[in-house]
Design an enzyme around this catalytic site. Structure first.
Site, PDB file in Angstrom:
ATOM      1  N   TYR A 151      10.475 -11.491   8.874  1.00  0.00           N
ATOM      2  CA  TYR A 151       9.084 -11.520   8.389  1.00  0.00           C
ATOM      3  C   TYR A 151       8.293 -13.100   9.094  1.00  0.00           C
ATOM      4  O   TYR A 151       7.285 -13.030   9.682  1.00  0.00           O
ATOM      5  CB  TYR A 151       8.919 -11.575   6.977  1.00  0.00           C
ATOM      6  CG  TYR A 151       7.680 -11.540   6.411  1.00  0.00           C
ATOM      7  CD1 TYR A 151       6.600 -10.721   6.353  1.00  0.00           C
ATOM      8  CD2 TYR A 151       7.192 -12.903   5.878  1.00  0.00           C
ATOM      9  CE1 TYR A 151       5.344 -10.605   5.653  1.00  0.00           C
ATOM     10  CE2 TYR A 151       5.693 -12.876   5.184  1.00  0.00           C
ATOM     11  CZ  TYR A 151       4.823 -11.906   5.171  1.00  0.00           C
ATOM     12  OH  TYR A 151       3.804 -11.768   4.541  1.00  0.00           O
ATOM     13  N   LYS A 155       5.293 -13.695  11.639  1.00  0.00           N
ATOM     14  CA  LYS A 155       4.169 -14.323  11.318  1.00  0.00           C
ATOM     15  C   LYS A 155       3.974 -15.585  12.080  1.00  0.00           C
ATOM     16  O   LYS A 155       2.612 -15.947  12.155  1.00  0.00           O
ATOM     17  CB  LYS A 155       4.333 -14.714   9.563  1.00  0.00           C
ATOM     18  CG  LYS A 155       4.089 -13.497   8.752  1.00  0.00           C
ATOM     19  CD  LYS A 155       2.822 -12.796   8.759  1.00  0.00           C
ATOM     20  CE  LYS A 155       2.673 -11.514   8.021  1.00  0.00           C
ATOM     21  NZ  LYS A 155       1.239 -10.753   7.962  1.00  0.00           N
TER      22      LYS A 155
HETATM   23  P1  NDP Z   1       0.427  -4.886   0.395  1.00  0.00           P
HETATM   24  O1  NDP Z   1       1.788  -4.262   0.702  1.00  0.00           O
HETATM   25  O2  NDP Z   1      -0.273  -4.832  -0.930  1.00  0.00           O
HETATM   26  O3  NDP Z   1      -0.401  -3.936   1.594  1.00  0.00           O
HETATM   27  C1  NDP Z   1      -0.140  -3.838   2.817  1.00  0.00           C
HETATM   28  C2  NDP Z   1      -1.062  -2.940   3.523  1.00  0.00           C
HETATM   29  O4  NDP Z   1      -0.436  -2.459   4.703  1.00  0.00           O
HETATM   30  C3  NDP Z   1      -0.990  -1.536   2.864  1.00  0.00           C
HETATM   31  O5  NDP Z   1      -2.420  -0.752   2.794  1.00  0.00           O
HETATM   32  C4  NDP Z   1      -0.083  -0.738   3.832  1.00  0.00           C
HETATM   33  O6  NDP Z   1      -0.540   0.656   3.878  1.00  0.00           O
HETATM   34  C5  NDP Z   1      -0.579  -1.316   5.227  1.00  0.00           C
HETATM   35  N1  NDP Z   1       0.402  -0.986   6.209  1.00  0.00           N
HETATM   36  C6  NDP Z   1       1.766  -1.389   6.153  1.00  0.00           C
HETATM   37  N2  NDP Z   1       2.427  -0.908   7.335  1.00  0.00           N
HETATM   38  C7  NDP Z   1       1.265  -0.324   7.969  1.00  0.00           C
HETATM   39  C8  NDP Z   1       1.294   0.321   9.521  1.00  0.00           C
HETATM   40  N3  NDP Z   1       2.307   0.368  10.070  1.00  0.00           N
HETATM   41  N4  NDP Z   1       0.203   0.696   9.776  1.00  0.00           N
HETATM   42  C9  NDP Z   1      -1.155   0.731   9.104  1.00  0.00           C
HETATM   43  N5  NDP Z   1      -1.115   0.069   7.781  1.00  0.00           N
HETATM   44  C10 NDP Z   1      -0.001  -0.241   7.311  1.00  0.00           C
HETATM   45  O7  NDP Z   1       0.408  -6.093   0.983  1.00  0.00           O
HETATM   46  P2  NDP Z   1      -0.812  -7.552   0.622  1.00  0.00           P
HETATM   47  O8  NDP Z   1      -2.006  -7.028   0.570  1.00  0.00           O
HETATM   48  O9  NDP Z   1      -0.139  -8.602   0.046  1.00  0.00           O
HETATM   49  O10 NDP Z   1      -0.651  -8.222   2.097  1.00  0.00           O
HETATM   50  C11 NDP Z   1      -1.524  -8.097   3.232  1.00  0.00           C
HETATM   51  C12 NDP Z   1      -1.100  -8.926   4.518  1.00  0.00           C
HETATM   52  O11 NDP Z   1      -1.193 -10.189   3.930  1.00  0.00           O
HETATM   53  C13 NDP Z   1       0.173  -8.707   5.080  1.00  0.00           C
HETATM   54  O12 NDP Z   1       0.001  -8.941   6.423  1.00  0.00           O
HETATM   55  C14 NDP Z   1       0.887  -9.710   4.594  1.00  0.00           C
HETATM   56  O13 NDP Z   1       2.082  -9.939   5.560  1.00  0.00           O
HETATM   57  C15 NDP Z   1      -0.025 -11.025   4.293  1.00  0.00           C
HETATM   58  N6  NDP Z   1       0.570 -11.796   3.461  1.00  0.00           N
HETATM   59  C16 NDP Z   1       0.473 -11.624   1.973  1.00  0.00           C
HETATM   60  C17 NDP Z   1       1.129 -12.446   1.060  1.00  0.00           C
HETATM   61  C18 NDP Z   1       1.237 -12.105  -0.313  1.00  0.00           C
HETATM   62  O14 NDP Z   1       1.630 -13.231  -0.964  1.00  0.00           O
HETATM   63  N7  NDP Z   1       0.835 -11.026  -0.924  1.00  0.00           N
HETATM   64  C19 NDP Z   1       1.518 -14.009   1.642  1.00  0.00           C
HETATM   65  C20 NDP Z   1       1.099 -13.994   2.997  1.00  0.00           C
HETATM   66  C21 NDP Z   1       0.677 -13.132   3.818  1.00  0.00           C
HETATM   67  P3  NDP Z   1       0.605   1.927   3.183  1.00  0.00           P
HETATM   68  O15 NDP Z   1       0.040   1.978   1.879  1.00  0.00           O
HETATM   69  O16 NDP Z   1       0.181   3.085   4.108  1.00  0.00           O
HETATM   70  O17 NDP Z   1       1.832   1.216   3.379  1.00  0.00           O
END
Ligand code: NDP
Length: 243
Positions: A151, A155
């Site tokens: 990860y 990032k």
């Molecule tokens: P969630 O797990 O709540 O949501 C992730 C989203 O990404 C879902 O809608 C998921 O869809 C989608 N997704 C995953 N894989 C794919 C794919 N191959 N193609 C299309 N869509 C995909 O995560 P967060 O909202 O917490 O995270 C959002 C972003 O923020 C990410 O990039 C994460 O790394 C980043 N982030 C989050 C942090 C946190 O503390 N939460 C901290 C730092 C960064 P599906 O339902 O289909 O799986």
């Protein structure tokens, strides 16, 4: 009307970015991977802000999917003015025990996915001589984190990608920035035990975990005219966790 495409916007941070940008007047294209019951109500909630909302299916790790849904967005909504590369996954494990597939899947979704969507969207932005891209990185892409070699590498890669692309396309009036969230309360962090979350909050100068709105507001700023002289930057939204 300006158009914003947000990847992985069915829940968590992506969903909040879609809602926040719709309130700011953007037509919204929501990329989703898996159909879910809440998609229809999310579309209605966005349309209640008097903007259009298009749902575009596709896996960001699949280049052909990205080519198709970027085209669908332009065909249906007329342009892509803003791209938010938000879709992301974790598969945490110490490197000693990490499977090759777990490393590859995280890199292919988070980093290659960012390339796949951007590569397709940038063509339209170059032609339009304007555009705005925000890539969702993470503070662990800057600091590193035990158990997250896959990860953190993805990032950190996004940060290098952001800065390089910002240099390539600035002359075309396209800005590229990254947001690096700290600990944000979403499904991704729900897996942590309450005691662990409390311990994390204790060590954050602002004494709380962030929420999706904190990140969405930073994205809104970066895609607005208020940030028109900012490109190639990484904006940390982490309550002061990493300085
Ligand atoms: P969630 O797990 O709540 O949501 C992730 C989203 O990404 C879902 O809608 C998921 O869809 C989608 N997704 C995953 N894989 C794919 C794919 N191959 N193609 C299309 N869509 C995909 O995560 P967060 O909202 O917490 O995270 C959002 C972003 O923020 C990410 O990039 C994460 O790394 C980043 N982030 C989050 C942090 C946190 O503390 N939460 C901290 C730092 C960064 P599906 O339902 O289909 O799986």
């Amino acid at each position: 009307m300006s158009v914003a495409l947000i990847t992985g916007a069915t829940r968590g941070i992506g969903k909040q970015i879609a809602l926040t940008l719709s309130k700011a007047g953007f037509d919204i294209a929501i990329n989703y991977r898996k159909e879910n019951d809440e998609l229809k109500s999310l579309k209605e909630e966005i349309e209640a802000n008097n903007v259009k909302c298009l749902l575009v299916q596709g896996d960001v790790s699949n280049f052909d999917d990205c080519e198709r849904f970027v085209k669908e967005t332009v065909d249906e909504l007329g342009s892509i003015d803003v791209l938010v590369n938000n879709a992301g996954i974790t598969k945490d494990m110490l490197l000693m025990r990490m499977k090759k597939e777990d490393f590859e899947q995280v890199i292919n979704t988070n980093l290659v996915g960012t390339f796949n969507v951007t590569k397709n969207a940038i063509t339209y932005m170059m032609k339009a001589h304007k555009g705005n891209i925000v890539n969702i990185s993470s503070v662990v892409g800057i600091s590193g984190n035990a158990g997250q070699t896959n990860y953190s590498a993805s990032k950190a890669g996004i940060i290098g990608f952001t800065k390089s692309l910002a240099k390539e396309v600035a002359s075309r009036n396209i800005r590229v920035n990254a947001v690096a969230p700290g600990f944000i309360e979403t499904n991704m962090t729900d897996v942590l035990k309450e005691e662990v979350k409390a311990e994390i909050a204790k060590n954050i100068p602002l004494k709380r975990m962030g929420n999706a709105k904190d990140v969405a507001n930073a994205v809104k700023f970066l895609v607005s005219e208020d940030s028109s002289y900012i490109t190639g930057q990484v904006l940390q939204v982490d309550g002061g966790m990493l300085m």
